[in-house]
Design a protein around this motif. Structure first.
Motif, PDB file in Angstrom:
ATOM      1  N   MET A   1       8.507   6.750   7.505  1.00  0.00           N
ATOM      2  CA  MET A   1       7.287   5.961   7.479  1.00  0.00           C
ATOM      3  C   MET A   1       7.444   4.820   6.469  1.00  0.00           C
ATOM      4  O   MET A   1       7.957   5.002   5.378  1.00  0.00           O
ATOM      5  N   GLU A   2       6.980   3.646   6.839  1.00  0.00           N
ATOM      6  CA  GLU A   2       7.126   2.469   5.993  1.00  0.00           C
ATOM      7  C   GLU A   2       6.158   2.521   4.816  1.00  0.00           C
ATOM      8  O   GLU A   2       5.007   2.918   4.957  1.00  0.00           O
ATOM      9  N   GLU A   3       6.641   2.125   3.643  1.00  0.00           N
ATOM     10  CA  GLU A   3       5.786   2.100   2.460  1.00  0.00           C
ATOM     11  C   GLU A   3       4.758   0.975   2.584  1.00  0.00           C
ATOM     12  O   GLU A   3       5.062  -0.081   3.124  1.00  0.00           O
ATOM     13  N   PRO A   4       3.563   1.202   2.101  1.00  0.00           N
ATOM     14  CA  PRO A   4       2.546   0.150   2.185  1.00  0.00           C
ATOM     15  C   PRO A   4       2.918  -1.031   1.296  1.00  0.00           C
ATOM     16  O   PRO A   4       3.564  -0.875   0.264  1.00  0.00           O
ATOM     17  N   ASP A   5       2.538  -2.190   1.721  1.00  0.00           N
ATOM     18  CA  ASP A   5       2.777  -3.408   0.960  1.00  0.00           C
ATOM     19  C   ASP A   5       1.753  -3.460  -0.177  1.00  0.00           C
ATOM     20  O   ASP A   5       0.549  -3.486   0.068  1.00  0.00           O
ATOM     21  N   GLU A  11      -4.977  -6.985  -1.924  1.00  0.00           N
ATOM     22  CA  GLU A  11      -5.906  -7.851  -1.195  1.00  0.00           C
ATOM     23  C   GLU A  11      -7.087  -7.045  -0.662  1.00  0.00           C
ATOM     24  O   GLU A  11      -8.238  -7.493  -0.739  1.00  0.00           O
ATOM     25  N   ASP A  12      -6.792  -5.874  -0.121  1.00  0.00           N
ATOM     26  CA  ASP A  12      -7.867  -4.988   0.362  1.00  0.00           C
ATOM     27  C   ASP A  12      -8.799  -4.616  -0.782  1.00  0.00           C
ATOM     28  O   ASP A  12     -10.018  -4.623  -0.617  1.00  0.00           O
ATOM     29  N   LEU A  13      -8.217  -4.289  -1.923  1.00  0.00           N
ATOM     30  CA  LEU A  13      -9.017  -3.917  -3.084  1.00  0.00           C
ATOM     31  C   LEU A  13      -9.913  -5.074  -3.516  1.00  0.00           C
ATOM     32  O   LEU A  13     -11.109  -4.887  -3.764  1.00  0.00           O
ATOM     33  N   ALA A  14      -9.367  -6.272  -3.573  1.00  0.00           N
ATOM     34  CA  ALA A  14     -10.160  -7.440  -3.972  1.00  0.00           C
ATOM     35  C   ALA A  14     -11.292  -7.683  -2.979  1.00  0.00           C
ATOM     36  O   ALA A  14     -12.429  -7.993  -3.378  1.00  0.00           O
ATOM     37  N   ARG A  15     -11.011  -7.527  -1.698  1.00  0.00           N
ATOM     38  CA  ARG A  15     -12.046  -7.713  -0.673  1.00  0.00           C
ATOM     39  C   ARG A  15     -13.156  -6.682  -0.823  1.00  0.00           C
ATOM     40  O   ARG A  15     -14.346  -7.014  -0.782  1.00  0.00           O
ATOM     41  N   ILE A  61     -12.887   2.066  -2.913  1.00  0.00           N
ATOM     42  CA  ILE A  61     -12.267   1.337  -4.023  1.00  0.00           C
ATOM     43  C   ILE A  61     -11.486   2.301  -4.918  1.00  0.00           C
ATOM     44  O   ILE A  61     -10.337   2.036  -5.285  1.00  0.00           O
ATOM     45  N   ASP A  62     -12.095   3.428  -5.246  1.00  0.00           N
ATOM     46  CA  ASP A  62     -11.413   4.422  -6.081  1.00  0.00           C
ATOM     47  C   ASP A  62     -10.149   4.938  -5.406  1.00  0.00           C
ATOM     48  O   ASP A  62      -9.099   5.088  -6.046  1.00  0.00           O
ATOM     49  N   GLU A  63     -10.228   5.196  -4.092  1.00  0.00           N
ATOM     50  CA  GLU A  63      -9.051   5.670  -3.354  1.00  0.00           C
ATOM     51  C   GLU A  63      -7.932   4.627  -3.379  1.00  0.00           C
ATOM     52  O   GLU A  63      -6.760   4.970  -3.574  1.00  0.00           O
ATOM     53  N   LEU A  64      -8.301   3.371  -3.176  1.00  0.00           N
ATOM     54  CA  LEU A  64      -7.286   2.308  -3.201  1.00  0.00           C
ATOM     55  C   LEU A  64      -6.668   2.156  -4.583  1.00  0.00           C
ATOM     56  O   LEU A  64      -5.451   1.967  -4.708  1.00  0.00           O
ATOM     57  N   ARG A  65      -7.477   2.232  -5.613  1.00  0.00           N
ATOM     58  CA  ARG A  65      -6.947   2.133  -6.984  1.00  0.00           C
ATOM     59  C   ARG A  65      -5.971   3.265  -7.265  1.00  0.00           C
ATOM     60  O   ARG A  65      -4.908   3.042  -7.853  1.00  0.00           O
ATOM     61  N   GLU A  66      -6.318   4.475  -6.838  1.00  0.00           N
ATOM     62  CA  GLU A  66      -5.417   5.618  -7.034  1.00  0.00           C
ATOM     63  C   GLU A  66      -4.117   5.413  -6.259  1.00  0.00           C
ATOM     64  O   GLU A  66      -3.028   5.671  -6.773  1.00  0.00           O
ATOM     65  N   ARG A  67      -4.253   4.941  -5.032  1.00  0.00           N
ATOM     66  CA  ARG A  67      -3.067   4.718  -4.211  1.00  0.00           C
ATOM     67  C   ARG A  67      -2.176   3.637  -4.819  1.00  0.00           C
ATOM     68  O   ARG A  67      -0.948   3.778  -4.850  1.00  0.00           O
ATOM     69  N   LEU A  68      -2.788   2.561  -5.285  1.00  0.00           N
ATOM     70  CA  LEU A  68      -2.008   1.501  -5.930  1.00  0.00           C
ATOM     71  C   LEU A  68      -1.284   2.017  -7.166  1.00  0.00           C
ATOM     72  O   LEU A  68      -0.109   1.693  -7.384  1.00  0.00           O
ATOM     73  N   ALA A  69      -1.967   2.813  -7.967  1.00  0.00           N
ATOM     74  CA  ALA A  69      -1.347   3.372  -9.171  1.00  0.00           C
ATOM     75  C   ALA A  69      -0.173   4.268  -8.793  1.00  0.00           C
ATOM     76  O   ALA A  69       0.902   4.195  -9.407  1.00  0.00           O
ATOM     77  N   ARG A  70      -0.360   5.099  -7.784  1.00  0.00           N
ATOM     78  CA  ARG A  70       0.701   5.998  -7.324  1.00  0.00           C
ATOM     79  C   ARG A  70       1.896   5.211  -6.789  1.00  0.00           C
ATOM     80  O   ARG A  70       3.043   5.466  -7.153  1.00  0.00           O
ATOM     81  N   ASP A  71       1.598   4.244  -5.908  1.00  0.00           N
ATOM     82  CA  ASP A  71       2.673   3.473  -5.293  1.00  0.00           C
ATOM     83  C   ASP A  71       3.405   2.597  -6.307  1.00  0.00           C
ATOM     84  O   ASP A  71       4.614   2.444  -6.237  1.00  0.00           O
TER      85      ASP A  71
END
Length: 78
Positions: A1-5, A11-15, A61-71
């Motif tokens: 599976m491809e890693e998320p960009d 950008e999603d988080l900012a939106r 937003i919290d889920e995206l922040r966690e995902r960004l931190a993990r990635d």
């Protein structure tokens, strides 16, 4: 599976954060109407809808922040 960009996730988080700011402003306005005695049943129902929408945005937003931190940490270790 491809890693998320990471840039796309940011950008999603900012939106989502911008959308949350607008929803919060709407909620504040409705709260002012309620607080100053200008509330109708429709106003209270709309406030409830807006509050539910705002909570859903906060969860996303919290889920995206966690995902960004993990990635980000996973990539820095690689």
């Amino acid at each position: 599976m491809e890693e998320p960009d990471l840039d796309a996730l940011r950008e999603d988080l900012a939106r989502l954060e911008a959308e949350e700011a607008l929803v919060s402003a709407q909620r504040r306005h409705l709260h002012q109407k309620i607080d100053f005695g200008y509330a109708t049943d429709e106003t209270r129902a709309r406030e409830r809808e807006i509050s539910d929408q705002r909570q859903a945005l906060h969860r996303r937003i919290d889920e995206l922040r966690e995902r960004l931190a993990r990635d980000s940490s996973a990539r820095s270790r690689a």
